[in-house]
Design an enzyme around this catalytic site. Structure first.
Site, mmCIF file in Angstrom:
data_model
loop_
_atom_site.group_PDB
_atom_site.id
_atom_site.type_symbol
_atom_site.label_atom_id
_atom_site.label_comp_id
_atom_site.label_asym_id
_atom_site.label_seq_id
_atom_site.Cartn_x
_atom_site.Cartn_y
_atom_site.Cartn_z
ATOM 1 N N SER A 1 0.269 -0.460 8.092
ATOM 2 C CA SER A 1 0.258 -0.227 6.647
ATOM 3 C C SER A 1 -0.421 1.119 6.371
ATOM 4 O O SER A 1 -1.633 1.160 6.143
ATOM 5 C CB SER A 1 -0.461 -1.353 5.913
ATOM 6 N N GLY B 1 3.784 -2.380 2.541
ATOM 7 C CA GLY B 1 3.453 -1.289 1.647
ATOM 8 C C GLY B 1 2.092 -1.452 1.002
ATOM 9 O O GLY B 1 1.681 -0.617 0.198
ATOM 10 N N ASP B 2 1.379 -2.517 1.350
ATOM 11 C CA ASP B 2 0.036 -2.759 0.797
ATOM 12 C C ASP B 2 -0.784 -3.454 1.867
ATOM 13 O O ASP B 2 -0.430 -3.420 3.050
ATOM 14 C CB ASP B 2 0.142 -3.574 -0.494
ATOM 15 N N ASP B 3 -1.883 -4.105 1.475
ATOM 16 C CA ASP B 3 -2.768 -4.736 2.452
ATOM 17 C C ASP B 3 -2.015 -5.799 3.267
ATOM 18 O O ASP B 3 -1.257 -6.605 2.712
ATOM 19 C CB ASP B 3 -3.942 -5.400 1.739
#
Length: 473
Positions: A286, A253-255
């Site tokens: 992502s 959900g992020d980098d």
């Protein structure tokens, strides 16, 4: 009479044979053998069950892990030790590792993170950040934690660590947390670290966070979190030296990888850069973040980062540099080659106005230095926008080099594929045509944009083959 004797003898032989086969079968169930590659093998081995561990998914094993590691740490100077987590579901809160120690997860072992907040000690904020990421106060200790260690290994036969993060994500979204959420694995102020051959699921926040450490191998890790889970970064080397990340698959959900070194005035004062980092054979999904992010917390400096053979699918951006006025520090000597990307919002993205600050005490005169950014041999398709490159007025991002790049635009792509402000650099063999601030040097320069031929020291580390046979009584 002789017939009866013969029958008795035959019966005894059958019973003996069955007993022998049964004993062999029981022996096969009791004894287990396994092998793995590691920076060091261990002289002493125990199972979590030897310390009262119960793998039923319901019983807390926090004390069992603490007791096991406390006991095994006594062998640190005598060949080191390892703790085996056999098949089962092992519920636990946060626990800390020891030096010259290996935590090994069986392929059918699952560590389940406790949802009892009493099993998560609260720690001070990191000194290079000055505060927690979720809240101004401290932070919860990571599920697997270690500090001031040397020679520590977390590995397995693709065993699983499940952070059961939904509990934490809900409380985060509702503003119910007094402290920053825990990570799955955090090792700090340590040296000679290996994290390998594991599956990490549903972390409350970041997954793997080596910080203030050196000589680190992260290898063969699968990380999976819901695409909209908050701040579930994959692997975040932070103020670390001589680190290798390779053969990892991350859905986040992020980098997928975020390279960091401290936040604003706290990172500047702490002054510990991330340097000598190599990232190889990374696959990232992502949709709302970057394949590899540099920053935004980069106030201690980031330099000599090498990324090669990177694949991104349905991801917001390829390599993203994130910084702002007040960060100070630098991002320099960055080298990327052989990236393949499918369905991207941006291929190249640099942001000089990333506005998140630790507090209001940052120095507005602390300007970051961004220079020596090299991208080559990149192929992308179904891309919305080729590049968004935004430096800082009066503080341009310099020495950008992009060569041998082919970007296939999506049917509904932006009409202007490149936007550039406050940057300086060159290109060669790039399609679609870059912005005027990155003039084309012609086909003879297509092999420009350096990638260092020499290896960093961690690439010379030879892993050992460790074999063990033990009883799971």
């Amino acid at each position: 009479m002789s017939l009866q004797v013969t029958n008795v003898v035959l019966a005894l032989l059958v019973v003996a044979f069955i007993s022998l086969r049964g004993a062999e079968s029981r022996k096969a169930k009791i004894l287990g053998s396994f092998e793995y590659s590691a920076i060091n093998c261990r002289a002493h081995t125990a199972s979590i069950t030897d310390f009262g561990g119960v793998g039923d998914g319901k019983t807390s094993n926090t004390k069992a892990f603490k007791d096991a590691i406390d006991h095994l740490s006594q062998s640190a100077a005598n060949g080191g030790s390892q703790l085996i987590v056999p098949a089962g579901k092992w519920l636990t809160g946060s626990f800390s590792l020891a030096s010259h120690f290996t935590l090994y997860l069986h392929k059918d072992a699952v560590l389940l993170a406790s949802q009892d907040m009493n099993e998560w000690p609260v720690m001070k904020a990191l000194p290079s950040y000055g505060r927690g990421r979720d809240a101004a106060a401290g932070r919860y200790s990571s599920l697997i934690f270690g500090t001031n260690l040397t020679d520590v290994i977390i590995t397995g036969d693709n065993g699983t660590i499940d952070g059961q993060g939904a509990f934490w994500w809900e409380n985060f979204h509702r503003g119910k947390l007094k402290y920053t959420r825990p990570y799955l694995i955090e090792i700090m102020f340590s040296d000679n670290i290996q994290i390998s051959n594991l599956t990490l699921l549903n972390s409350p926040s970041w997954n793997v966070h080596p910080v203030y450490s050196s000589n680190i191998i992260v290898q063969g890790i699968t990380i999976i979190a819901p695409l909209k889970s908050p701040n579930t970064d994959g692997i975040n080397p932070d103020s670390c030296t001589n680190t290798k990340i390779e053969d990892c698959y991350i859905v986040s959900g992020d980098d997928c990888v975020a390279v960091k070194s401290g936040w604003d005035e706290y990172g500047i004062a702490f002054g510990m850069p991330t340097k000598q980092l190599v990232i190889r054979r990374l696959t990232c999904i992502s949709p709302y973040s970057a394949t590899i992010a540099l920053g935004s917390e980069m106030s201690g400096g980031i330099e000599d980062v090498r990324a090669e053979d990177i694949t991104a699918v349905h991801t917001e951006s390829g390599v993203r540099i994130k910084t702002a006025v007040g960060r100070g520090g630098y991002v320099k000597n960055i080298y990327v080659k052989r990236m393949t990307m499918h369905t991207m919002k941006w291929v190249f993205w640099m942001t000089g106005n990333y506005g998140s600050h630790a507090d209001k005490n940052y120095d507005p005169k602390a300007l970051p230095v961004i220079q020596g950014i090299n991208y080559r041999d990149v192929v992308a398709d179904n891309v919305t926008m080729a590049a968004r490159l935004e430096g800082i007025a009066g503080d341009p991002f310099k020495e950008i080099c992009i060569s041998n790049v082919t970007i296939g635009m999506a049917p509904k792509a932006k009409k202007v594929p490149w936007t550039c402000t406050d940057i300086e650099g060159i290109t060669s063999g790039v399609s679609p045509r870059p912005c005027d601030l990155l003039p084309d040097q012609g086909p003879e320069k297509i092999t420009s944009c350096d990638f260092p031929p020499e290896k960093i020291p961690i690439d010379s580390v030879q892993l050992k083959k460790c074999s063990y046979r033990m009883s799971y009584m």
